[in-house]
Motif scaffolding. Structure first.
Motif, PDB file in Angstrom:
ATOM      1  N   ALA A 122      30.135  13.571  56.093  1.00 36.29           N
ATOM      2  CA  ALA A 122      30.552  12.406  57.129  1.00 36.29           C
ATOM      3  C   ALA A 122      31.909  12.651  57.620  1.00 36.29           C
ATOM      4  O   ALA A 122      32.391  12.110  58.526  1.00 36.29           O
ATOM      5  CB  ALA A 122      30.622  11.134  56.296  1.00 36.29           C
ATOM      6  N   PHE A 123      32.688  13.761  57.129  1.00 33.61           N
ATOM      7  CA  PHE A 123      34.084  13.845  57.509  1.00 33.61           C
ATOM      8  C   PHE A 123      34.179  14.126  58.958  1.00 33.61           C
ATOM      9  O   PHE A 123      33.304  14.808  59.602  1.00 33.61           O
ATOM     10  CB  PHE A 123      34.886  14.867  56.594  1.00 33.61           C
ATOM     11  N   GLN A 124      35.507  13.690  59.547  1.00 36.72           N
ATOM     12  CA  GLN A 124      35.687  13.991  60.808  1.00 36.72           C
ATOM     13  C   GLN A 124      37.004  14.860  60.812  1.00 36.72           C
ATOM     14  O   GLN A 124      37.136  15.565  61.791  1.00 36.72           O
ATOM     15  CB  GLN A 124      36.021  12.549  61.410  1.00 36.72           C
TER      16      GLN A 124
ATOM     17  N   THR B 106      39.669  19.779  62.641  1.00 33.85           N
ATOM     18  CA  THR B 106      38.562  18.973  62.855  1.00 33.85           C
ATOM     19  C   THR B 106      37.291  19.500  62.272  1.00 33.85           C
ATOM     20  O   THR B 106      37.394  20.628  61.832  1.00 33.85           O
ATOM     21  CB  THR B 106      38.252  18.732  64.644  1.00 33.85           C
ATOM     22  N   ARG B 107      36.078  18.906  62.255  1.00 30.33           N
ATOM     23  CA  ARG B 107      34.676  19.568  61.877  1.00 30.33           C
ATOM     24  C   ARG B 107      34.594  20.852  62.514  1.00 30.33           C
ATOM     25  O   ARG B 107      34.353  22.001  61.935  1.00 30.33           O
ATOM     26  CB  ARG B 107      33.724  18.731  62.048  1.00 30.33           C
TER      27      ARG B 107
ATOM     28  N   ALA C 252      26.043  20.281  62.782  1.00 27.74           N
ATOM     29  CA  ALA C 252      25.188  19.430  63.310  1.00 27.74           C
ATOM     30  C   ALA C 252      24.629  18.373  62.253  1.00 27.74           C
ATOM     31  O   ALA C 252      24.306  17.068  62.625  1.00 27.74           O
ATOM     32  CB  ALA C 252      23.893  20.154  63.765  1.00 27.74           C
ATOM     33  N   THR C 253      24.337  18.867  61.035  1.00 33.32           N
ATOM     34  CA  THR C 253      24.011  17.763  59.912  1.00 33.32           C
ATOM     35  C   THR C 253      24.630  17.268  58.757  1.00 33.32           C
ATOM     36  O   THR C 253      24.349  16.443  57.877  1.00 33.32           O
ATOM     37  CB  THR C 253      22.448  18.436  59.517  1.00 33.32           C
ATOM     38  N   GLY C 254      25.761  18.284  58.631  1.00 29.10           N
ATOM     39  CA  GLY C 254      26.546  17.867  57.157  1.00 29.10           C
ATOM     40  C   GLY C 254      25.975  18.556  56.138  1.00 29.10           C
ATOM     41  O   GLY C 254      26.400  18.664  55.068  1.00 29.10           O
ATOM     42  N   ALA C 255      24.887  19.505  56.390  1.00 29.37           N
ATOM     43  CA  ALA C 255      24.603  20.375  55.260  1.00 29.37           C
ATOM     44  C   ALA C 255      25.629  21.295  54.783  1.00 29.37           C
ATOM     45  O   ALA C 255      26.297  21.719  55.265  1.00 29.37           O
ATOM     46  CB  ALA C 255      23.082  21.197  55.859  1.00 29.37           C
ATOM     47  N   VAL C 256      25.339  21.277  53.471  1.00 30.53           N
ATOM     48  CA  VAL C 256      26.342  22.200  52.604  1.00 30.53           C
ATOM     49  C   VAL C 256      25.844  23.699  52.737  1.00 30.53           C
ATOM     50  O   VAL C 256      24.912  24.143  52.474  1.00 30.53           O
ATOM     51  CB  VAL C 256      26.489  21.529  51.179  1.00 30.53           C
ATOM     52  N   PRO C 257      27.118  24.593  53.170  1.00 28.33           N
ATOM     53  CA  PRO C 257      26.613  25.987  53.321  1.00 28.33           C
ATOM     54  C   PRO C 257      26.280  26.484  51.691  1.00 28.33           C
ATOM     55  O   PRO C 257      26.895  25.781  50.788  1.00 28.33           O
ATOM     56  CB  PRO C 257      27.916  26.480  53.887  1.00 28.33           C
TER      57      PRO C 257
END
Length: 93
Positions: free
Chosen positions: A84-86, A31-32, A55-60
């Protein structure tokens, strides 16, 4: 879609269908939450990056070079997928 198993991958992507014999196809997806916690605990991303990505999908920052190295349109596809991945499948590039 068939259940995950040694000869199937639950992802609809061609890269998964093309390698059904790969034993990683049988491993359940993450999971995320599991993925970002694992990346943090392994020291690959900071706590702030883990929370931000979840929280936001920001790329580390540590993962940014991987995305930046991809040609278009693959780079945009990867960024949208990451945001958007789950579930993270083992065979998902």
């Amino acid at each position: 879609m068939p259940p995950p198993g040694p000869t199937s991958c639950p992802s609809p992507h061609p890269w998964c269908r093309s390698r059904p014999e790969d034993p990683r196809a049988a491993i359940p997806p993450l999971t995320r939450r599991q993925l970002f916690i694992a990346l943090h605990r392994l020291g690959l991303i900071t706590a702030e990056e883990a929370v931000g990505a979840a929280a936001t999908g920001a790329v580390p920052a540590a993962l940014e070079p991987t995305f930046a190295a991809l040609p278009e349109p693959d780079q945009t596809d990867a960024r949208v997928t990451f945001a958007a991945f789950q579930l993270a499948y083992r065979l998902d590039p």
